[in-house]
Design an enzyme around this catalytic site. Structure first.
Site, PDB file in Angstrom:
ATOM      1  N   THR B  50       0.869  -1.190   0.000  1.00  0.00           N
ATOM      2  CA  THR B  50       0.000   0.000   0.000  1.00  0.00           C
ATOM      3  C   THR B  50       0.903   1.238   0.000  1.00  0.00           C
ATOM      4  OG1 THR B  50      -0.068   0.336   2.380  1.00  0.00           O
ATOM      5  CG2 THR B  50      -1.580  -1.289   1.502  1.00  0.00           C
ATOM      6  N   CYS B  51       0.283   2.423   0.044  1.00  0.00           N
ATOM      7  CA  CYS B  51       1.132   3.618   0.006  1.00  0.00           C
ATOM      8  C   CYS B  51       1.951   3.775   1.289  1.00  0.00           C
ATOM      9  CB  CYS B  51       0.298   4.862  -0.261  1.00  0.00           C
ATOM     10  SG  CYS B  51      -1.082   5.016   0.843  1.00  0.00           S
ATOM     11  N   HIS B  98       1.823  -8.917  14.460  1.00  0.00           N
ATOM     12  CA  HIS B  98       1.948  -7.789  13.536  1.00  0.00           C
ATOM     13  C   HIS B  98       0.803  -7.800  12.514  1.00  0.00           C
ATOM     14  CE1 HIS B  98       4.052  -4.649  11.327  1.00  0.00           C
ATOM     15  NE2 HIS B  98       3.682  -5.293  10.226  1.00  0.00           N
ATOM     16  N   SER B 108      -1.346   1.678  11.654  1.00  0.00           N
ATOM     17  CA  SER B 108      -1.529   2.623  10.541  1.00  0.00           C
ATOM     18  C   SER B 108      -1.048   4.021  10.910  1.00  0.00           C
ATOM     19  CB  SER B 108      -3.006   2.709  10.157  1.00  0.00           C
ATOM     20  OG  SER B 108      -3.442   1.461   9.700  1.00  0.00           O
ATOM     21  N   PRO B 114      -9.993   2.884   8.191  1.00  0.00           N
ATOM     22  CA  PRO B 114     -10.591   1.631   7.748  1.00  0.00           C
ATOM     23  C   PRO B 114     -10.012   1.027   6.463  1.00  0.00           C
ATOM     24  CG  PRO B 114     -12.008   3.476   7.167  1.00  0.00           C
ATOM     25  CD  PRO B 114     -10.810   4.055   7.826  1.00  0.00           C
ATOM     26  N   GLN B 115      -9.246   1.821   5.682  1.00  0.00           N
ATOM     27  CA  GLN B 115      -8.818   1.346   4.361  1.00  0.00           C
ATOM     28  C   GLN B 115      -7.924   0.113   4.420  1.00  0.00           C
ATOM     29  OE1 GLN B 115      -8.691   4.537   5.227  1.00  0.00           O
ATOM     30  NE2 GLN B 115      -9.884   5.682   3.718  1.00  0.00           N
ATOM     31  N   ALA B 189     -15.768  28.840  -1.786  1.00  0.00           N
ATOM     32  CA  ALA B 189     -15.227  27.536  -2.163  1.00  0.00           C
ATOM     33  C   ALA B 189     -13.859  27.366  -1.515  1.00  0.00           C
ATOM     34  CB  ALA B 189     -15.105  27.436  -3.677  1.00  0.00           C
ATOM     35  N   MET B 192     -11.399  22.281   2.016  1.00  0.00           N
ATOM     36  CA  MET B 192     -11.981  21.648   3.203  1.00  0.00           C
ATOM     37  C   MET B 192     -13.510  21.755   3.205  1.00  0.00           C
ATOM     38  SD  MET B 192     -10.169  21.993   6.859  1.00  0.00           S
ATOM     39  CE  MET B 192      -8.745  22.906   6.419  1.00  0.00           C
ATOM     40  N   ALA B 193     -14.008  22.905   2.781  1.00  0.00           N
ATOM     41  CA  ALA B 193     -15.456  23.114   2.732  1.00  0.00           C
ATOM     42  C   ALA B 193     -16.094  22.164   1.717  1.00  0.00           C
ATOM     43  CB  ALA B 193     -15.757  24.560   2.367  1.00  0.00           C
TER      44      ALA B 193
END
Lengths: 275, 423
Positions: B50-51, B98, B108, B114-115, B189, B192-193
């Site tokens: 994963t990343c 582990h 994490s 949750p990913q 805009a 985050m909004a």
């Protein structure tokens, strides 16, 4: 036929289990325990309804007892909780009401033989209407009180930006609590009014005057006026949130004072309930 | 020699993003280019890339970590010495611990996210499709998924938002509950909004209105949220019809004041309103929060909520680790039974064979082909064998709890019942 004592003990056990399960479910954040608490409370309500239908209390040696009154009040509180649970799919008020009903049942157990005999001078056909209307109003008001109290706590935390730790996160949204408070208050006030009016008419028939200055009578009218302000503003002035929640707590506290203090300590026509 | 579990990997703690990119195995996990072939002492294998982490999990005989590292280096066309400084190696129960911790998101970067569980499931599906998993890794991975579920249900390690936008949505839910009948107004805009609006939309809000000084930009955003653009100048007209207002304009002065909100609230019959002010300088007068039924959170309030939530998750991690330790102990017990499994199978097989032979011999001696008699004899012989085997089986299984004497118990049973030479 099962005796009133045995039936009371059985219901006491059910309400105790419902209270324990509900409290454990809320504090441990276990849905299963919360659901179990709701089901046990409903079972206790069904058991008590059966008791009432079969007329267990008529088998009491001295007529309707002080314990029977206490149980009747618990039945109306449970009814209010169940109505909210079924209509709004929200079991929290019922879970909060279960321990109160458990206490009412526990208090009733030693008083099942304590006869509450209405003096001959007060005998009237208004009796059932007066007691029934006031008790059903009080049952709904109890649910409104729990919803209001919970609203004040949760809303206070949101407003002041304080953390919502542990089980508080599982509590209903404040809008829903406000809705529960609104519905129960709006249903409770007309019943309270009916109870008070029937009492006033009854007093006029017996004493020749509706208002005699009896402490209970004065307190009931004062509560009715405050309750009326709450009802009017909820209905007409669109009171929402904190203000009606505070007023509900006030009205319920005054009702509690009226039942516990005035009925048991002061010199009033209602002193007959001391047995 | 017995199989053991090995894990070799690097993650966000041991390696920077450049190193993680360099040694990622995401494109090496297809059947044709499988980076960790199950040959020689490596019996089973799985790659999680994963990343934030690259991990090679394997079951095999002897110390296979060298071979695992060689395969990894060769897949990335690198030398082993290039990977080694960043790598951690876990073996046996440490590897199990582990894997359980990773699946439960305790390892994490964002605790409780949750990913990772989905990524592990995907890695397992790939390995299973390549047929590189067997008894041990199948069991380990399935168990890790159930441990992750247990951790999520029994602790609050994954609850509470740890991003500003999610925190805003959680607060909105605490105020309004069901979001379906509520409308959102996005004023201005900002990343985050927009993210908060996206989360609100995912939570089922009825409609999103967008008011932007540049109306065309507002229309673009409205299209993105399947909402509608409203003129910025007529903002006050739309306030009574919305429940949640997210502001992030570049205005140097507040654009919504307490007096305006009081009037709006009257028009709304006191229905609650939630203002989320993400702008700096702030777009909404802070006094708005003092009005009944109005809730105002600015960027600092939301950040504080997030920080508290992160601290809360850290507190819960201790409870989650206890669950992981319990499950590691249970898995260790299962692993130990693997050693006795072949002996149990041989013992039971020998008993069944002897019972069958004796039944046939007795029937031949009696000269009977009565079906009922055959059935009765078979039942009796099976029952006799089962009863005779009960104590040796208990003796073997009991040995599992005392690892040091496991081998000697197995050896004793094999010698007593002649399982190695018996045919």
């Amino acid at each position: 036929m099962i005796s009133p004592e045995a039936a009371t003990t059985l219901n006491l056990a059910l309400l105790g289990a419902a209270s324990l399960s509900g409290v454990a479910g809320i504090s441990a954040r276990r849905t299963f325990l919360r659901n179990l608490g709701v089901r046990l409370a409903v079972l206790a309500f069904a058991g008590q309804t059966l008791m009432l239908l079969l007329g267990f209390h008529k088998t009491l040696p001295n007529g309707l007892s002080l314990g029977a009154y206490s149980q009747l009040l618990a039945w109306f509180v449970l009814l209010g909780g169940i109505v909210v649970w079924r209509r709004l799919r929200q079991p929290t008020p019922l879970l909060f009401a279960s321990p109160l009903c458990f206490i009412l049942f526990a208090v009733s157990l030693p008083c099942l033989d304590t006869a509450v005999t209405l003096p001959a001078s007060l005998q009237s056909s208004f009796y059932a209407l007066h007691v029934g209307a006031l008790f059903s109003s009080l049952g709904l008001l109890t649910i409104a009180f729990f919803a209001g109290l919970l609203f004040l706590h949760l809303e206070g935390r949101i407003k002041s930006k304080r953390r919502m730790p542990g089980f508080w996160q599982d509590m209903p949204a404040i809008s829903l609590l406000d809705k529960i408070n609104a519905l129960t208050v709006l249903a409770s006030f007309p019943l309270y009014t009916l109870g008070v009016i029937s009492g006033l008419i009854w007093a006029r028939n017996v004493f020749g005057a509706s208002v005699t200055g009896d402490p209970k009578e004065v307190m009931s009218i004062a509560i009715w006026l405050i309750f009326g302000v709450l009802f009017h503003n909820r209905l007409v002035k669109n009171w929402k949130g904190r203000k009606p929640a505070r007023w509900t707590v006030l009205v319920f506290s005054l009702c509690l004072f009226s039942i516990v203090v005035i009925n048991t300590i002061m010199n009033t026509y209602h002193a007959f309930v001391r047995g | 020699m017995e199989s053991d579990i090995y894990l070799v990997g690097l993650n966000h703690r041991t390696a920077g993003v450049d190193v993680r990119e360099r040694f990622a195995l995401a494109d090496c996990c297809d059947r044709e280019r499988w980076a960790l072939p199950c040959v020689g002492p490596i019996r089973e294998s799985l790659i999680l890339s994963t990343c934030n982490r690259v991990e090679l999990l394997a079951a095999g005989e002897g110390d296979i970590t060298g071979q695992m590292l060689r395969c990894w280096a060769s897949a990335r066309k690198a030398r082993m010495s290039e990977i080694q400084p960043y790598v951690y190696i876990h073996r046996s129960l440490e590897a199990v611990r582990h894997v359980f911790s990773v699946a439960s998101s305790l390892d994490s970067m964002v605790l409780g996210e949750p990913q990772i569980l989905g990524q592990m499931k995907a890695a397992y599906r790939k390995a299973a499709a390549c047929r590189t998993t067997g008894v041990i890794l199948n069991r380990l991975l399935h168990k890790s998924f159930s441990v992750a579920k247990r951790v999520r249900t029994e602790t609050a390690v994954a609850s509470n938002a740890v991003s500003v936008s999610y925190a805003a949505v959680e607060l909105a839910k605490r105020i309004f509950g069901d979001m379906r009948r509520h409308r959102v107004l996005l004023v201005g805009a900002g990343e985050m909004a927009e993210l908060a609006a996206t989360h609100l939309l995912q939570n089922g809000v009825d409609e999103i209105l967008v008011a932007n000084r540049t109306h065309a930009r507002g229309e673009d955003l409205a299209r993105q949220f399947r909402g509608r653009a409203v003129p910025f100048e007529r903002l006050a007209d739309f306030l009574p019809s919305v429940d949640i207002i997210i502001t992030s304009t570049g205005s140097p002065e507040p654009i919504i004041r307490a007096g305006d909100v009081r009037a709006v609230l009257r028009a709304r019959k006191n229905s609650p309103m939630f203002f989320i002010d993400i702008a700096v300088p702030r777009d909404i007068d802070p006094d708005v929060n003092s009005i009944d039924n109005v809730y105002l959170y600015d960027i600092d309030d939301l950040k504080e909520v997030v920080e508290e939530n992160i601290a809360g998750r850290r507190d819960e991690a201790g409870r989650a680790r206890k669950i992981v330790n319990e499950e590691v102990a249970a898995f260790a017990a299962w692993l130990a039974t693997l050693d006795v499994q072949p002996t149990l199978v041989a013992l039971v097989g020998r008993g069944e064979r002897l019972a069958g032979e004796e039944v046939a011999r007795t029937l031949k001696r009696l000269g009977s082909d009565d079906e009922k008699l055959r059935e009765a004899l078979e039942i009796m012989a099976d029952s006799l064998v089962r009863k005779l085997h009960h104590d040796p089986i208990m003796f073997l299984k009991h040995g599992c709890a005392h690892q040091e004497s496991n081998t000697s118990r197995i050896s004793a049973i094999r010698r007593i019942f002649n399982l190695d030479t018996d045919s």
